[in-house]
Design a protein around this motif. Structure first.
Motif, PDB file in Angstrom:
ATOM      1  N   LEU A 191     -18.774 -41.815 -17.450  1.00  0.00           N
ATOM      2  CA  LEU A 191     -18.430 -42.241 -16.097  1.00  0.00           C
ATOM      3  C   LEU A 191     -18.108 -41.037 -15.233  1.00  0.00           C
ATOM      4  O   LEU A 191     -17.565 -40.034 -15.708  1.00  0.00           O
ATOM      5  N   GLU A 192     -18.430 -41.169 -13.952  1.00  0.00           N
ATOM      6  CA  GLU A 192     -18.005 -40.156 -12.984  1.00  0.00           C
ATOM      7  C   GLU A 192     -17.205 -40.840 -11.889  1.00  0.00           C
ATOM      8  O   GLU A 192     -17.649 -41.840 -11.312  1.00  0.00           O
ATOM      9  N   GLN A 193     -16.020 -40.305 -11.624  1.00  0.00           N
ATOM     10  CA  GLN A 193     -15.124 -40.817 -10.587  1.00  0.00           C
ATOM     11  C   GLN A 193     -14.995 -42.350 -10.633  1.00  0.00           C
ATOM     12  O   GLN A 193     -15.230 -43.033  -9.639  1.00  0.00           O
ATOM     13  N   PRO A 194     -14.614 -42.897 -11.774  1.00  0.00           N
ATOM     14  CA  PRO A 194     -14.499 -44.362 -11.856  1.00  0.00           C
ATOM     15  C   PRO A 194     -13.373 -44.867 -10.964  1.00  0.00           C
ATOM     16  O   PRO A 194     -12.324 -44.226 -10.842  1.00  0.00           O
ATOM     17  N   HIS A 205     -20.922 -53.901 -20.938  1.00  0.00           N
ATOM     18  CA  HIS A 205     -21.252 -54.794 -19.816  1.00  0.00           C
ATOM     19  C   HIS A 205     -19.996 -55.182 -19.042  1.00  0.00           C
ATOM     20  O   HIS A 205     -19.966 -55.107 -17.797  1.00  0.00           O
ATOM     21  N   ALA A 206     -18.959 -55.572 -19.761  1.00  0.00           N
ATOM     22  CA  ALA A 206     -17.701 -55.965 -19.103  1.00  0.00           C
ATOM     23  C   ALA A 206     -17.070 -54.772 -18.392  1.00  0.00           C
ATOM     24  O   ALA A 206     -16.509 -54.918 -17.295  1.00  0.00           O
ATOM     25  N   LEU A 207     -17.165 -53.599 -19.003  1.00  0.00           N
ATOM     26  CA  LEU A 207     -16.606 -52.400 -18.397  1.00  0.00           C
ATOM     27  C   LEU A 207     -17.329 -52.067 -17.093  1.00  0.00           C
ATOM     28  O   LEU A 207     -16.695 -51.714 -16.087  1.00  0.00           O
ATOM     29  N   PHE A 208     -18.632 -52.183 -17.100  1.00  0.00           N
ATOM     30  CA  PHE A 208     -19.413 -51.900 -15.886  1.00  0.00           C
ATOM     31  C   PHE A 208     -19.035 -52.867 -14.770  1.00  0.00           C
ATOM     32  O   PHE A 208     -18.831 -52.461 -13.617  1.00  0.00           O
ATOM     33  N   GLU A 209     -18.923 -54.158 -15.100  1.00  0.00           N
ATOM     34  CA  GLU A 209     -18.574 -55.148 -14.085  1.00  0.00           C
ATOM     35  C   GLU A 209     -17.179 -54.900 -13.516  1.00  0.00           C
ATOM     36  O   GLU A 209     -16.952 -54.995 -12.307  1.00  0.00           O
ATOM     37  N   ALA A 210     -16.226 -54.548 -14.386  1.00  0.00           N
ATOM     38  CA  ALA A 210     -14.856 -54.299 -13.936  1.00  0.00           C
ATOM     39  C   ALA A 210     -14.781 -53.074 -13.038  1.00  0.00           C
ATOM     40  O   ALA A 210     -14.056 -53.065 -12.034  1.00  0.00           O
ATOM     41  N   ALA A 211     -15.533 -52.027 -13.393  1.00  0.00           N
ATOM     42  CA  ALA A 211     -15.499 -50.793 -12.613  1.00  0.00           C
ATOM     43  C   ALA A 211     -16.154 -50.988 -11.249  1.00  0.00           C
ATOM     44  O   ALA A 211     -15.589 -50.612 -10.210  1.00  0.00           O
ATOM     45  N   ALA A 245     -16.619 -53.683  -9.609  1.00  0.00           N
ATOM     46  CA  ALA A 245     -15.914 -54.671  -8.786  1.00  0.00           C
ATOM     47  C   ALA A 245     -14.817 -54.023  -7.949  1.00  0.00           C
ATOM     48  O   ALA A 245     -14.401 -54.569  -6.917  1.00  0.00           O
ATOM     49  N   LYS A 246     -14.364 -52.843  -8.383  1.00  0.00           N
ATOM     50  CA  LYS A 246     -13.259 -52.182  -7.681  1.00  0.00           C
ATOM     51  C   LYS A 246     -13.722 -51.079  -6.751  1.00  0.00           C
ATOM     52  O   LYS A 246     -12.906 -50.449  -6.070  1.00  0.00           O
ATOM     53  N   GLY A 247     -15.027 -50.808  -6.702  1.00  0.00           N
ATOM     54  CA  GLY A 247     -15.493 -49.774  -5.789  1.00  0.00           C
ATOM     55  C   GLY A 247     -16.776 -49.113  -6.267  1.00  0.00           C
ATOM     56  O   GLY A 247     -17.427 -49.568  -7.217  1.00  0.00           O
ATOM     57  N   TYR A 248     -17.116 -48.026  -5.590  1.00  0.00           N
ATOM     58  CA  TYR A 248     -18.364 -47.306  -5.862  1.00  0.00           C
ATOM     59  C   TYR A 248     -18.238 -46.484  -7.149  1.00  0.00           C
ATOM     60  O   TYR A 248     -17.221 -45.837  -7.391  1.00  0.00           O
ATOM     61  N   LEU A 249     -19.279 -46.527  -7.958  1.00  0.00           N
ATOM     62  CA  LEU A 249     -19.306 -45.794  -9.228  1.00  0.00           C
ATOM     63  C   LEU A 249     -20.519 -44.857  -9.228  1.00  0.00           C
ATOM     64  O   LEU A 249     -21.653 -45.314  -9.387  1.00  0.00           O
ATOM     65  N   PRO A 250     -20.309 -43.548  -9.032  1.00  0.00           N
ATOM     66  CA  PRO A 250     -21.452 -42.629  -8.934  1.00  0.00           C
ATOM     67  C   PRO A 250     -22.304 -42.569 -10.203  1.00  0.00           C
ATOM     68  O   PRO A 250     -23.519 -42.393 -10.128  1.00  0.00           O
ATOM     69  N   GLU A 251     -21.667 -42.709 -11.365  1.00  0.00           N
ATOM     70  CA  GLU A 251     -22.425 -42.631 -12.616  1.00  0.00           C
ATOM     71  C   GLU A 251     -21.824 -43.570 -13.656  1.00  0.00           C
ATOM     72  O   GLU A 251     -20.609 -43.610 -13.846  1.00  0.00           O
ATOM     73  N   PHE A 252     -22.702 -44.312 -14.315  1.00  0.00           N
ATOM     74  CA  PHE A 252     -22.335 -45.106 -15.481  1.00  0.00           C
ATOM     75  C   PHE A 252     -23.508 -45.014 -16.439  1.00  0.00           C
ATOM     76  O   PHE A 252     -24.607 -45.492 -16.138  1.00  0.00           O
ATOM     77  N   SER A 253     -23.304 -44.388 -17.587  1.00  0.00           N
ATOM     78  CA  SER A 253     -24.384 -44.218 -18.567  1.00  0.00           C
ATOM     79  C   SER A 253     -23.854 -44.596 -19.942  1.00  0.00           C
ATOM     80  O   SER A 253     -22.858 -44.038 -20.406  1.00  0.00           O
ATOM     81  N   GLN A 254     -24.505 -45.564 -20.582  1.00  0.00           N
ATOM     82  CA  GLN A 254     -24.110 -46.011 -21.916  1.00  0.00           C
ATOM     83  C   GLN A 254     -25.145 -45.512 -22.920  1.00  0.00           C
ATOM     84  O   GLN A 254     -26.327 -45.855 -22.834  1.00  0.00           O
ATOM     85  N   GLN A 255     -24.702 -44.693 -23.870  1.00  0.00           N
ATOM     86  CA  GLN A 255     -25.598 -43.992 -24.782  1.00  0.00           C
ATOM     87  C   GLN A 255     -25.112 -44.138 -26.226  1.00  0.00           C
ATOM     88  O   GLN A 255     -23.933 -44.408 -26.473  1.00  0.00           O
ATOM     89  N   PRO A 256     -26.010 -43.932 -27.183  1.00  0.00           N
ATOM     90  CA  PRO A 256     -25.554 -43.823 -28.576  1.00  0.00           C
ATOM     91  C   PRO A 256     -24.803 -42.506 -28.768  1.00  0.00           C
ATOM     92  O   PRO A 256     -24.861 -41.618 -27.905  1.00  0.00           O
ATOM     93  N   PRO A 257     -24.079 -42.354 -29.878  1.00  0.00           N
ATOM     94  CA  PRO A 257     -23.391 -41.087 -30.134  1.00  0.00           C
ATOM     95  C   PRO A 257     -24.377 -39.923 -30.134  1.00  0.00           C
ATOM     96  O   PRO A 257     -25.560 -40.083 -30.453  1.00  0.00           O
TER      97      PRO A 257
END
Length: 298
Positions: free
Chosen positions: A227-230, A264-270, A272-284
């Motif tokens: 995440l960037e600036q969540p 998925h829930a984390l993305f929706e929660a973030a 919902a509270k404002g702009y999210l410049p980056e959200f990337s879900q990756q394997p280890p």
């Protein structure tokens, strides 16, 4: 094609490699990883017939490696070895002739390789008068100049800065495009992930990972979120159900999830509270997988 079939090697009561089986096809690159003492160098030495396995076989195009004319192999050992008082050109010609090239052929190729690796020095310089980094490039040229069909590199990136590591990667890919089967070891997982088509990991002589890099990463699930600036606070992120760990560096956050579905829930929660410049879900990352499989001692 290089094939290892059930290789086992013991020294006294210590098993260095046990039942090692994999193949490296022409035009592919395989990364061999593992902690110190895992069996990587022993594997290379059995491929090269420097060591004889207690069980199993090493084949090249279906025939035992022991009966092959090994001029088609290029090998860069972890312990580098050059003749410091020889001139660069004489050094390269010596190794090239061992692999079947004429002096004229070797010299004709040398200029191109020195230019490709951006060697700071002349062909007439003695090896000892070059910097350590440029000596390492000469060692690499000696390994690659005959365009081997089988290329074995033991820690080739050791001691190279990012620019020179990139030049080496380009050289490795050149041989791949030329149809060479390539196997290399490295402790730098970023190099392995960047270059390799296929990956084998050894732990105490046993194979614990074997497959394509992307497929291996996917096996561990998309449990990393970047995440960037969540718009969520640090405390909200730490308390979020299913978030096991939060690492904060500047404006960037790395979250470890207990289950990929939490993303998925984390993305929706973030969002919902404002702009999210980056959200990337990756394997280890491969580095994280290495630590997991090798154990804390690695």
């Amino acid at each position: 094609m290089l094939e290892l079939q059930g290789l086992t090697k013991t020294f006294g009561g210590q098993t260095a490699v046990h039942n090692e089986t994999f193949s490296v096809a022409p035009g592919t690159i395989m990364g061999l990883i593992g902690q110190n003492g895992a069996g990587k160098t022993t594997t290379f030495r059995m491929i090269l017939n420097f060591l004889h396995p207690d069980n199993g076989a090493v084949l090249w195009n279906g025939r035992p490696m022991a009966v092959q004319d090994r001029a088609f192999i290029g090998y860069l050992p972890e312990e580098r070895g050059l003749y410091p008082k020889m001139r660069v050109a004489d050094q390269i010609v010596f190794f090239a002739q061992l692999h079947g090239l004429s002096r004229a052929e070797a010299l004709a190729r040398l200029d191109k390789w020195m230019d490709r690796f951006q060697v700071k020095g002349k062909k007439t310089d003695k090896v000892k008068d070059l910097s350590k980094g440029n000596q390492q490039k000469i060692q690499l040229i000696a390994t690659l100049i005959h365009m081997p069909k089988l290329l074995i590199l033991d820690e080739p990136f050791s001691g190279l800065d990012p620019v020179n590591a990139g030049l080496l990667e380009d050289g490795i890919r050149l041989l791949k495009d030329n149809g060479s089967a390539i196997i290399f070891s490295s402790h730098d997982m970023s190099n392995v992930e960047e270059v390799s088509d296929h990956l084998v990991m050894l732990r105490n002589g046993e194979m614990v990972l074997n497959g394509k890099v992307g497929e291996i990463r996917q096996q561990f699930g998309r449990t990393k979120v970047y995440l960037e600036q969540p718009p969520l606070s640090d405390q909200e992120l730490q308390d979020f159900p299913g978030v096991e760990k939060v690492v904060h560096q500047g404006t960037r956050y790395t979250l470890t999830l207990s289950d990929p579905t939490v993303g998925h829930a984390l993305f929706e929660a973030a969002t919902a509270k404002g702009y999210l410049p980056e959200f990337s879900q990756q394997p280890p990352t491969l580095d994280e997988i290495f630590k997991l499989k090798a154990g804390a001692s690695a």
